[in-house]
Design an enzyme around this catalytic site. Structure first.
Site, short mmCIF file in Angstrom:
data_model
loop_
_atom_site.label_atom_id
_atom_site.label_comp_id
_atom_site.label_asym_id
_atom_site.label_seq_id
_atom_site.Cartn_x
_atom_site.Cartn_y
_atom_site.Cartn_z
N GLN A 1 104.07 42.22 32.80
CA GLN A 1 105.10 42.94 33.53
C GLN A 1 106.42 42.19 33.46
O GLN A 1 106.48 40.98 33.70
CB GLN A 1 104.69 43.12 34.99
CG GLN A 1 103.48 44.02 35.19
CD GLN A 1 103.74 45.46 34.81
OE1 GLN A 1 104.88 45.92 34.76
NE2 GLN A 1 102.67 46.19 34.53
N TYR B 1 92.59 50.04 29.97
CA TYR B 1 93.86 49.56 29.40
C TYR B 1 94.27 48.31 30.18
O TYR B 1 95.40 48.15 30.61
CB TYR B 1 94.95 50.63 29.50
CG TYR B 1 94.55 52.00 28.99
CD1 TYR B 1 94.65 52.32 27.64
CD2 TYR B 1 94.05 52.97 29.86
CE1 TYR B 1 94.28 53.58 27.17
CE2 TYR B 1 93.67 54.23 29.41
CZ TYR B 1 93.79 54.53 28.07
OH TYR B 1 93.42 55.77 27.61
N GLU C 1 90.23 46.78 26.95
CA GLU C 1 91.57 46.55 26.41
C GLU C 1 91.52 46.56 24.88
O GLU C 1 90.63 45.96 24.28
CB GLU C 1 92.12 45.22 26.92
CG GLU C 1 93.36 44.70 26.23
CD GLU C 1 94.53 45.67 26.25
OE1 GLU C 1 95.23 45.76 25.23
OE2 GLU C 1 94.71 46.36 27.28
N ASP D 1 95.91 51.88 33.42
CA ASP D 1 97.33 51.66 33.18
C ASP D 1 97.61 51.87 31.70
O ASP D 1 97.82 50.92 30.95
CB ASP D 1 97.70 50.24 33.62
CG ASP D 1 99.19 49.97 33.56
OD1 ASP D 1 99.96 50.91 33.26
OD2 ASP D 1 99.60 48.82 33.80
N CYS E 1 104.09 54.56 33.03
CA CYS E 1 105.47 54.09 32.86
C CYS E 1 106.37 55.16 32.24
O CYS E 1 107.53 54.90 31.95
CB CYS E 1 105.52 52.81 32.04
SG CYS E 1 104.85 52.98 30.37
#
Length: 444
Positions: free
Chosen positions: A255, A297, A327, A368, A395
């Site tokens: 992030q 994710y 992932e 995510d 996002c």
């Protein structure tokens, strides 16, 4: 439902009455996804105005005129919107594509982004007013100098800089959102020279150490994780979130806002704790007594410890729980595996949709996905495992809305909704949705 992730630009099917290069004066009515404003042309069709804000009266030049939509750039601001202020980023003021909301009053920014998200949920997600919970606004501080990771291009002279919007050209002017001092000696007067055409990654970790990496420029829309040369620092960032410490390459995803990891995990903890406390203990379990969570994710596993904590304290768990994190990036998974080695978190490397059929049914899920979203097939597969609660992070408001529509089609409802100000000064936002089993609308 359409898979289009762009704003709905549907207009009259008649031949456009304006052409590229025409100039007119319009009033911007509302914000659109992507840092644009929506106005109406004299002939009644809509036009998307780059940088336009609600209440602006602007002289525009048409840059694209098609049957389905028209786009334009601002030539002159005749009357300023109450949301408009002087551009706060020197690079963006010269045309860089970094701070496309740098001209928005910080007091208005979150509300404009919430309006954009609601519009996408109504238009792309096909959600009615009764489907939309009140938005929780998550303000992150600071609103300037927050960015801990920057990717820069290098021009033919070896100077690093930010790309001009819509161009491959670079500006060697520091962006206002980089941490103070982060780009010293890298961008601007007297800066170092790099290999022309390279990509420079600059990261400042939670220990305050700066890492400067040179890599090959990635293809458009992609990010490179390869390191060609470490120019400063160790190249391995130390990131601390609560009691956990992650060591990951400066090129890996993390992030960008310095406050985001703590605020995001806190929100997930609160929402899932509330949701699971109201669900019966047997929901979302593969076998009696088995309490499993999915972190999809998952990256380096930012949400995995929080998910595990919630499951251990959920009704009927008896304190016994585990988490499976999926992932695609092997490097990120390896970093997470090392950071959380003392926890019952299993990291699996691969595509989420390919791994889901092999996983035990979850009590709760956090996902995510990247900017492209999870997609209908993946959402449907998760829903088929009957988790009692899901936190979906997005996002991009358009793909987030598409995914939420898929959840409704799979029998889940949006119980909570939040927008986090994780990208101040830009049009980007981070959306969070809490979904629980309910009366879904299969017609979406």
């Amino acid at each position: 439902m359409s898979e289009n992730t762009e704003p709905d630009r549907s207009t009259s099917r008649e031949t456009p009455t304006v052409s590229v290069g025409d100039r007119v004066t319009v009033t911007v009515d509302r914000p659109a996804h992507g840092g644009e404003g929506i106005a109406q042309l004299p002939d009644g069709r809509i036009v998307f105005v780059r940088g336009g804000l609600p209440g602006d009266v602007v002289r525009i030049e048409v840059t694209k005129a098609k049957k389905r939509f028209t786009s334009a750039r601002i030539i002159d601001v005749v009357q300023s919107s109450p949301h408009r202020v002087a551009q706060r980023c020197a690079a963006a003021a010269r045309g860089a594509g970094c701070c496309d909301y740098g001209h928005v009053d910080p007091a208005s920014e979150d509300k404009l982004k919430e309006e954009v998200l609601l519009d996408q949920l109504r238009r792309i997600g096909h959600l009615a007013a009764e489907d939309l919970p009140e938005i929780e606004s998550i303000a992150l501080q600071p609103i300037s100098g927050w960015r801990t990771r920057v990717r820069l291009g290098v021009d033919a002279t070896g100077h690093a800089g930010t790309r001009i919007a819509g161009s491959h050209d670079l500006l060697s002017i520091p962006c206002a959102q980089a941490l103070p001092g982060m780009l010293d000696g890298i961008v601007g007067a007297g800066s170092a020279r790099f290999n022309p055409g390279a990509e420079i990654i600059v990261a400042v970790d939670s220990s305050g150490d700066r890492h400067v990496i040179e890599s090959r420029r990635a293809a458009r829309g992609r990010r490179t994780e390869a390191i060609q040369s470490t120019l400063e620092g160790s190249g391995i960032c130390t990131e601390k979130v609560g009691p956990h410490t992650y060591h990951l390459p400066a090129t890996a995803f993390w992030q960008a806002h310095s406050e985001a990891p703590e605020r995001f995990t806190s929100l997930v903890r609160r929402w899932l704790t509330e949701a699971l406390s109201t669900r019966s203990a047997g929901e979302g379990e593969s076998t009696p007594g088995a309490v499993v969570g999915w972190d999809l994710y998952g990256g380096a596993g930012l949400f995995a410890p929080t998910l595990l904590e919630v499951l251990r304290t959920a009704p009927g768990s008896g304190g016994d729980a585990s988490v499976i994190s999926v992932e695609q990036s092997r490097m990120a998974a390896e970093c997470g595996r090392a950071a959380l080695a003392d926890l019952p978190v299993e990291f699996r490397t691969g595509a989420v949709d390919a791994e889901i059929p092999q996983l035990p049914a979850p009590r709760a899920v956090v996902l995510d996905p990247p900017r492209t979203g999870a997609g209908t097939d993946t959402v449907t597969a998760i829903a088929a495992a009957h988790p009692a609660a899901v936190v979906h992070v997005g996002c991009d408001p358009a793909t987030f809305a598409r995914d939420i529509a898929a959840w409704y089609g799979a029998g889940y409802r949006l119980e909570k909704l939040a927008v986090a100000g994780a990208f101040p000064g830009t049009h980007h936002l981070e959306a969070f949705g809490l979904l629980t089993p309910g009366d879904g609308r299969a017609d979406t």
